[in-house]
Design a protein around this motif. Structure first.
Motif, mmCIF file in Angstrom:
data_model
loop_
_atom_site.group_PDB
_atom_site.id
_atom_site.type_symbol
_atom_site.label_atom_id
_atom_site.label_comp_id
_atom_site.label_asym_id
_atom_site.label_seq_id
_atom_site.Cartn_x
_atom_site.Cartn_y
_atom_site.Cartn_z
ATOM 1 N N PHE A 25 0.827 -1.206 0.000
ATOM 2 C CA PHE A 25 0.000 0.000 0.000
ATOM 3 C C PHE A 25 0.861 1.255 0.000
ATOM 4 O O PHE A 25 0.535 2.244 -0.665
ATOM 5 C CB PHE A 25 -0.924 0.003 1.220
ATOM 6 N N ALA A 26 1.967 1.244 0.756
ATOM 7 C CA ALA A 26 2.847 2.411 0.789
ATOM 8 C C ALA A 26 3.388 2.716 -0.607
ATOM 9 O O ALA A 26 3.468 3.882 -1.023
ATOM 10 C CB ALA A 26 3.990 2.182 1.773
ATOM 11 N N LEU A 27 3.753 1.671 -1.349
ATOM 12 C CA LEU A 27 4.231 1.863 -2.713
ATOM 13 C C LEU A 27 3.129 2.441 -3.598
ATOM 14 O O LEU A 27 3.372 3.342 -4.413
ATOM 15 C CB LEU A 27 4.726 0.536 -3.280
ATOM 16 N N ALA A 28 1.904 1.945 -3.439
ATOM 17 C CA ALA A 28 0.793 2.450 -4.248
ATOM 18 C C ALA A 28 0.491 3.909 -3.911
ATOM 19 O O ALA A 28 0.270 4.734 -4.808
ATOM 20 C CB ALA A 28 -0.448 1.580 -4.021
ATOM 21 N N TYR A 29 0.488 4.243 -2.630
ATOM 22 C CA TYR A 29 0.215 5.625 -2.234
ATOM 23 C C TYR A 29 1.315 6.573 -2.686
ATOM 24 O O TYR A 29 1.052 7.743 -2.978
ATOM 25 C CB TYR A 29 0.063 5.719 -0.719
ATOM 26 N N SER A 30 2.551 6.091 -2.732
ATOM 27 C CA SER A 30 3.664 6.959 -3.111
ATOM 28 C C SER A 30 3.557 7.425 -4.556
ATOM 29 O O SER A 30 4.215 8.402 -4.943
ATOM 30 C CB SER A 30 4.999 6.231 -2.894
ATOM 31 N N ARG A 31 2.743 6.762 -5.368
ATOM 32 C CA ARG A 31 2.578 7.144 -6.769
ATOM 33 C C ARG A 31 1.482 8.182 -6.956
ATOM 34 O O ARG A 31 1.279 8.664 -8.072
ATOM 35 C CB ARG A 31 2.285 5.902 -7.607
ATOM 36 N N ILE A 32 0.758 8.501 -5.890
ATOM 37 C CA ILE A 32 -0.242 9.568 -5.975
ATOM 38 C C ILE A 32 0.479 10.909 -5.888
ATOM 39 O O ILE A 32 1.322 11.105 -5.006
ATOM 40 C CB ILE A 32 -1.264 9.444 -4.826
ATOM 41 N N PRO A 33 0.186 11.844 -6.770
ATOM 42 C CA PRO A 33 0.851 13.150 -6.699
ATOM 43 C C PRO A 33 0.669 13.796 -5.330
ATOM 44 O O PRO A 33 -0.455 13.895 -4.825
ATOM 45 C CB PRO A 33 0.151 13.965 -7.800
ATOM 46 N N ALA A 34 1.768 14.203 -4.729
ATOM 47 C CA ALA A 34 1.705 14.810 -3.398
ATOM 48 C C ALA A 34 0.858 16.068 -3.401
ATOM 49 O O ALA A 34 0.190 16.387 -2.401
ATOM 50 C CB ALA A 34 3.118 15.117 -2.907
#
Length: 258
Positions: A143-152
């Motif tokens: 999940f952390a990897l998936a969330y990291s791809r969301i534009p900050a």
């Protein structure tokens, strides 16, 4: 890929063919492409050797409780890692990786002591309590990897609009990582359906066993009755394969829509 498919399907084919052999007969010499005659009655007599309905119900209850809890806990933990900054983020990542390296066997005794001390051992959903710890840190890192791809900038804009971190997770972040959520749900569902060691150490009453542990009890029957054991294995495996096929289709359709 073809080799992997063959290696995966071959044991299933052997299991199905073996379940159609006649009990109390010597095993075939080599691979019997189709038993003649096929003993379909082996499936009907499985409930005589194990309480199949009760065990299936226990496993369904276990999966229904554990999978949603796993998805919620690990998705929130993964979002917390991405939402953190600086040293805190590195520390959370380090803890997750460290817990992933801890052998599962090292946790069996502490889990038993803890759950028995709390009076939560030996119920049909005892194993589901492991979902409160996320089942495995691997799901958190996924999940952390998936969330990291969301534009900050998207998450920061939501926070500037006055949304709390919980609201940002629920309304913005989680819908954007649906493929990861479906993957975690499918993997955790298969895990809890087929888990053996956790219920073996945590659940002592046969009436509360999941179906995988009940199947293990049949492995102690007379060797000449192996077709009945394989028939039970087919009945236990079929729901998991069906659920995996549905989850796989849902996963790819979710990816295409993303």
């Amino acid at each position: 890929m073809i080799v992997l498919s063959v290696l995966f399907l071959a044991p299933l084919v052997v299991m199905v063919l073996g379940s159609l052999q006649r009990p109390l007969q010597p095993p075939p010499n080599g691979l019997d492409l189709w038993p003649d005659p096929a003993e379909w009655g082996n499936y009907a007599v499985v409930p005589r050797f194990m309480p199949l309905g009760r065990l299936l119900l226990n496993s369904v209850l276990l999966v229904v409780v554990a999978v949603p809890v796993t998805v919620v806990v690990t998705s929130m933990a993964g979002f917390a890692i991405v939402h953190a900054r600086g040293a805190l983020r590195r520390w959370l990542l380090g803890v997750s990786v460290f817990m992933l390296l801890v052998p599962a066997a090292a946790l069996w005794v502490p889990r038993v002591v803890l759950l028995r001390g709390l009076g939560l051992a030996d119920t049909p959903v005892t194993v589901a309590l492991l979902a409160l710890a996320g089942t495995t840190p691997f799901y958190v890192l996924l999940f952390a990897l998936a969330y990291s791809r969301i534009p900050a900038a998207l998450l920061e804009a939501a926070a500037l609009e006055g949304l709390s971190p919980l609201a940002v997770w629920r309304r913005i972040a989680l819908p954007l990582v649906r493929p990861a959520a479906v993957a975690v749900a499918a993997l955790s569902g298969l895990y809890y359906w087929s888990t053996f060691m956790d219920p073996l150490t945590l659940v002592s009453s046969p009436g509360n066993w999941p179906v995988a542990l009940g199947l293990r009890s049949l492995s102690e029957m007379e060797a000449a009755l192996y077709p009945i054991y394989l028939a039970a294995a087919v009945l236990v495996t079929a729901p998991a394969l069906l659920a995996f096929a549905v989850a796989q289709r849902s996963f790819f359709s979710t990816v295409e829509r993303s």
